[in-house]
Design an enzyme around this catalytic site. Structure first.
Site, PDB file in Angstrom:
ATOM      1  N   ASP A 134       0.055 -11.222   9.095  1.00 61.81           N
ATOM      2  CA  ASP A 134       1.233 -12.214   8.062  1.00 61.81           C
ATOM      3  C   ASP A 134       2.816 -12.192   8.412  1.00 61.81           C
ATOM      4  O   ASP A 134       2.806 -13.177   7.715  1.00 61.81           O
ATOM      5  CB  ASP A 134       0.477 -12.849   6.963  1.00 61.81           C
ATOM      6  CG  ASP A 134      -0.572 -13.095   6.189  1.00 61.81           C
ATOM      7  OD1 ASP A 134      -0.751 -14.400   7.361  1.00 61.81           O
ATOM      8  OD2 ASP A 134      -1.145 -13.218   5.436  1.00 61.81           O
ATOM      9  N   TYR A 179       0.712  -1.284  -0.118  1.00 61.00           N
ATOM     10  CA  TYR A 179       0.014  -0.237  -0.050  1.00 61.00           C
ATOM     11  C   TYR A 179       0.802   1.316  -0.184  1.00 61.00           C
ATOM     12  O   TYR A 179       0.173   2.303   0.284  1.00 61.00           O
ATOM     13  CB  TYR A 179      -1.387  -0.108   1.425  1.00 61.00           C
ATOM     14  CG  TYR A 179      -1.919  -0.920   1.282  1.00 61.00           C
ATOM     15  CD1 TYR A 179      -3.234  -1.635   0.685  1.00 61.00           C
ATOM     16  CD2 TYR A 179      -1.652  -2.586   2.100  1.00 61.00           C
ATOM     17  CE1 TYR A 179      -3.951  -2.418   0.682  1.00 61.00           C
ATOM     18  CE2 TYR A 179      -2.388  -3.485   1.869  1.00 61.00           C
ATOM     19  CZ  TYR A 179      -3.621  -3.131   0.636  1.00 61.00           C
ATOM     20  OH  TYR A 179      -4.274  -5.006   1.420  1.00 61.00           O
ATOM     21  N   HIS A 235       4.507  -6.128  -5.383  1.00 60.07           N
ATOM     22  CA  HIS A 235       3.846  -6.607  -5.043  1.00 60.07           C
ATOM     23  C   HIS A 235       2.758  -5.047  -4.577  1.00 60.07           C
ATOM     24  O   HIS A 235       3.270  -4.248  -3.910  1.00 60.07           O
ATOM     25  CB  HIS A 235       2.565  -7.194  -4.289  1.00 60.07           C
ATOM     26  CG  HIS A 235       2.586  -7.409  -3.215  1.00 60.07           C
ATOM     27  ND1 HIS A 235       3.807  -7.436  -1.930  1.00 60.07           N
ATOM     28  CD2 HIS A 235       1.685  -6.637  -1.992  1.00 60.07           C
ATOM     29  CE1 HIS A 235       3.060  -6.779  -0.858  1.00 60.07           C
ATOM     30  NE2 HIS A 235       1.886  -6.722  -0.727  1.00 60.07           N
ATOM     31  N   TYR A 263     -10.614  -1.524   1.605  1.00 63.77           N
ATOM     32  CA  TYR A 263     -10.982  -1.683   2.205  1.00 63.77           C
ATOM     33  C   TYR A 263      -9.727  -0.679   2.866  1.00 63.77           C
ATOM     34  O   TYR A 263      -9.781  -0.311   4.081  1.00 63.77           O
ATOM     35  CB  TYR A 263     -10.873  -2.722   3.389  1.00 63.77           C
ATOM     36  CG  TYR A 263      -9.870  -3.230   3.916  1.00 63.77           C
ATOM     37  CD1 TYR A 263      -8.719  -4.116   2.550  1.00 63.77           C
ATOM     38  CD2 TYR A 263      -8.857  -3.595   4.907  1.00 63.77           C
ATOM     39  CE1 TYR A 263      -7.893  -4.472   2.809  1.00 63.77           C
ATOM     40  CE2 TYR A 263      -8.331  -3.919   5.609  1.00 63.77           C
ATOM     41  CZ  TYR A 263      -6.985  -4.542   4.552  1.00 63.77           C
ATOM     42  OH  TYR A 263      -6.146  -4.529   5.028  1.00 63.77           O
ATOM     43  N   ARG A 264      -8.647  -0.346   1.946  1.00 65.66           N
ATOM     44  CA  ARG A 264      -7.312   0.142   2.834  1.00 65.66           C
ATOM     45  C   ARG A 264      -6.842   1.007   0.592  1.00 65.66           C
ATOM     46  O   ARG A 264      -7.161  -0.538  -0.093  1.00 65.66           O
ATOM     47  CB  ARG A 264      -6.874  -0.980   3.438  1.00 65.66           C
ATOM     48  CG  ARG A 264      -5.182  -0.678   3.704  1.00 65.66           C
ATOM     49  CD  ARG A 264      -5.286  -1.590   4.004  1.00 65.66           C
ATOM     50  NE  ARG A 264      -3.624  -1.409   4.693  1.00 65.66           N
ATOM     51  CZ  ARG A 264      -2.809  -2.479   5.687  1.00 65.66           C
ATOM     52  NH1 ARG A 264      -3.414  -4.353   5.827  1.00 65.66           N
ATOM     53  NH2 ARG A 264      -1.805  -2.423   6.813  1.00 65.66           N
TER      54      ARG A 264
END
Lengths: 528, 528
Positions: free
Chosen positions: A146, A87, A386, A469-470
């Site tokens: 994670d 993000y 990613h 959501y983000r």
């Protein structure tokens, strides 16, 4: 939004920061700043690099950092550990912002075994809190994310997932301390009562509860947080479900919903497709050398040879052994209605956690690790990156299939990339479709394709009723713009609060689409 | 705080309200206003009476009511059903406010059986939603409050307790629609995305989550709310625990905490003392005729003859029968360590709920009723009233004993009243000590004693670290003042938001201690 910070203003602010923190806690060299970029942005773009990093270690220093920024009108951008990878990492929305890194503010302040909670500073990573719990001999489990290098506070503030029972509805947080834009320190909930005995055990206070106002926003800098810890259960049983047909996803989701609504499954599972799971275990070139998305037959071959099926669900049971046994039998029976579906798992007592070898089974036991981070090497090993595109949907099979088809189609056809999906049910009623768009960070065309496709996805998913959501830095404004009900009244509501709480607009301008008055045209709520 | 609304300003606002709603939905007669007073205030005091009641039935009417109020500068005070009894009922903090009654905005807008939620308007009572669930044949349970005439929305907005599993941490609410002070309509969470499929299934949105900002506050008028409903379990087992010594409370609380932290008990119990329970079942004069607090030997006699023990805990299990059986055995074993403690209960399948006769066992099954309301008749039958003093504490035996001693001492010695307590654990880590101060509303000295004692309790409990979770009109400012950390920065933070969201100060001025700029001296956050 392009805002520039004048070099002379910055220089005088940096002098004040240095006299507060010493030169060794004010980083300005190009080398030092590299570490605080968006880790996966194509290097030459350089859209989101900060101009300096300041590293306070105490609440008082954070207060003073804010006061200095206000005095000079320098925008700040705060991170805890700065591992918001996917993000934008620690990078700021406004290029040239001064980064406030709380990595060194990393004390575990308290662990209460009787009431089951810890109080941590923002720099505390999953690793750190786990180790503190172990070192104290506490029979408590932490619901972890994670990847263990992230910050407990940072992940919480970004609405990030964790996987143990307290991960459901992200419910572990209780009580905060926040430095406001004027430098004052506020404590939320019961913490506003001096000497309160209930700050970290009761989630509200007298009057409105502001904790969630400080998540995914730019209204303050969180400096302490309570986090609930779960007593170790008599029995922990990590479970796996494997199905062999892509369309089995619908039945998996519908069965999971029923088992979650009735309380049989009470944690945060992940439903992972073949390609994403394969990226954790191997490299793409082992399976397919062609350009463009991997064809179905190669995916099926991976599914068989890596024994991943087309979808795997990771989940777990926690509780008294008798209850775990009952629930496991019920789960097996429920999923047995899907042809060829398999469910299996192993039971562990607390004294056996050291024997758990599978990193996912460790995560579900609250033992942090870094193993899942390697999936970004799918295309290109070390140079892999990613970004996450993560819309929210109701936990129904029909929604899961609709989102899969929409997202897979666009990722394969527009970006020419492989579709990698983890469906994460945050509660019994909804899931986040985390779409991991994985690329080679040194292949500009591939990076550009990934970023551009995500922007299309934001808009196309929103048209179908699925909002993010983000959001990644690069499409924060776009994602926020989809939440447009009532002529964007929610955004204008946030802007109004932003202007009131931070009139100088120094805290994280642009965060999640919230800009201060000085950096936007109009907006806010209008009153006659 | 004494604010007056000029008669001519009020008259012209009322003309506008009448042309919007018609005369029959604008109540101004003294008779009509009686119903909207603090139900238990001594009649002649008349500190909190409104000047009119307006009754919108649509969102558009609520928007227009707000606009009219803003135009005329008339303070509003909103209630849903207006049953906030014990804390002031529907009465406004500022005498002469115009009450916005949402009793007639009472539609159940949606019930989703698959995802387990309903969407309701604020006038929907527990009775109404329960009936709608039954009428639709839905196999879903509603977590209800103790008295069924209250509003689902209203109780939620006041942080009120409900008792089924979704009552834990008051977790049933998901997604809101709110009319802001400028008349705009905002939807929270995923509802801000037009056509969102996840408004009532995922509790957050993109950016900060404002839902809890609209609870115990005056920042908007909630016009719709999602509420989660639980699938009926295979087995529902209401349980009772009885102990015979007053000091057994400590062991009850410590045992309950352990059983809650490990997930064995996963709902909201109540631990009730003899006197409070006796007030539900009988009248004081049957046991004791004297003035002043009832002596210990009379309490012991009630404990024996009404078979209440010194403390009773009401609680329940929900789930598959095998799990319920396992947990019941575990609970019996755990409490058996308290000498003479008894635990018992009865199992019910969903088709047997109609056989449940005990009103508390009905409440724990989500079946609303009014039976518990009669406790206020302890001293004087129909003329009885109560106010609630309700501090929050960690769920430990030591805290329970400390609060009992502090509160009992002051209620008996200062007010000369009986100590009536229900300890309500809102989660596994904390409880609210609901102190029901019951009095004869026609006995001015007794009412004055009750109100004055509560004000002392607010201050004495705060000194020990126990703050109120919810405050009565008459000591809202005092309760709020206890949350004074950082020179009252939390209150000033709320004031700053209040001024930004409601610059005219028309929405519920004074609610939970939050006053608009026009009605306070100074305050707010200061920026250089």
């Amino acid at each position: 939004m392009s805002v520039t910070v004048s070099a002379s203003v910055l220089a005088s602010a940096l002098r004040d920061f240095e006299s507060l923190l010493g030169a060794e806690r004010v980083l300005t060299s190009e080398d030092d700043l590299q570490e605080f970029r968006d880790p996966f942005e194509y290097a030459a773009w350089d859209d989101y690099t900060g101009s300096a990093v300041v590293m306070p270690t105490t609440v008082e220093e954070v207060q003073e950092v804010v006061r200095i920024a206000a005095r000079h009108g320098v925008p700040l951008w705060t991170h805890s550990a700065g591992r918001n990878n996917g993000y934008g990492g620690p990078a700021p929305r406004v290029k040239g912002s001064v980064l406030v890194s709380l990595r060194r503010m990393n004390r575990v302040l308290e662990i209460d075994e009787e009431l089951g909670y810890a109080v941590v500073e923002p720099g505390v990573r999953w690793f750190d809190l786990y180790e503190a719990i172990q070192a104290g001999g506490h029979k408590l489990m932490l619901s972890v994310a994670d990847v263990g290098w992230g910050s407990v506070v940072g992940n919480t503030l970004e609405h990030g997932a964790t996987y143990l029972p307290y991960g459901v509805d992200m419910s572990a947080q209780c009580g905060m301390e926040v430095v406001l834009a004027n430098g004052e320190v506020m404590r939320t909930g019961m913490g506003a009562l001096p000497g309160s005995r209930a700050w970290h055990v009761y989630k509200r206070g007298l009057g409105p509860t502001p904790d969630q106002l400080f998540m995914q926003s730019n209204f303050g800098i969180v400096t302490k947080m309570g986090v609930w810890l779960m007593p170790q259960p008599e029995c922990y049983m990590p479970l796996w479900l494997r199905v062999w047909r892509d369309d089995d996803l619908a039945a998996v989701v519908d069965t999971l919903r029923r088992l979650s609504l009735d309380g049989t499954i009470a944690m945060v599972p992940q439903i992972i497709n073949t390609t994403l799971f394969a990226a954790v275990l191997s490299k793409r070139s082992l399976w397919y050398e062609g350009d463009g998305p991997m064809p179905e037959d190669a995916i099926d071959r991976m599914a068989r040879e890596l024994e991943l099926g087309r979808w795997m669900m990771r989940f777990a049971l926690y509780g008294d052994e008798a209850v775990v046994d009952h629930r496991f039998a019920k789960i097996k029976e429920a999923f047995s209605r899907i042809p060829d579906a398999e469910v299996w798992g192993t039971k562990y007592a607390p004294e056996d956690y050291g024997r758990i070898e599978n990193p996912i089974e460790q995560i579900e036991a609250g033992i942090p690790n870094l193993d899942l981070n390697q999936m970004t090497g799918w295309y290109s090993g070390e140079k892999g990156g990613h970004i996450g595109f993560s819309p929210v949907a109701p936990l129904t099979g029909a929604d899961a299939i609709a989102l899969r088809d929409l997202l897979r189609g666009m990722i394969q056809e527009r970006a020419g990339l492989d579709y990698m999906a983890a469906l994460i049910p945050m509660n019994a009623r909804s899931f986040i479709h985390v779409t991991l768009v994985i690329f080679d960070t040194e292949n500009e065309a591939q990076v550009r394709g990934a970023y551009d496709t995500c922007k299309l996805l934001v808009q196309e998913a929103a048209k179908q009723g699925y909002g993010e959501y983000r959001a990644h830095l690069d499409f924060m404004d776009l994602a926020s713009a989809q939440y447009s009900f009532g002529d964007h009244v929610y955004r204008r509501f946030c802007e109004t609060i932003k202007d009131a709480l931070d009139p100088a607009g120094i805290l994280a301008p642009g965060k999640q689409g919230i800009w201060p008055a000085s950096m936007r045209d109009g907006g806010g709520l209008s009153f006659r």
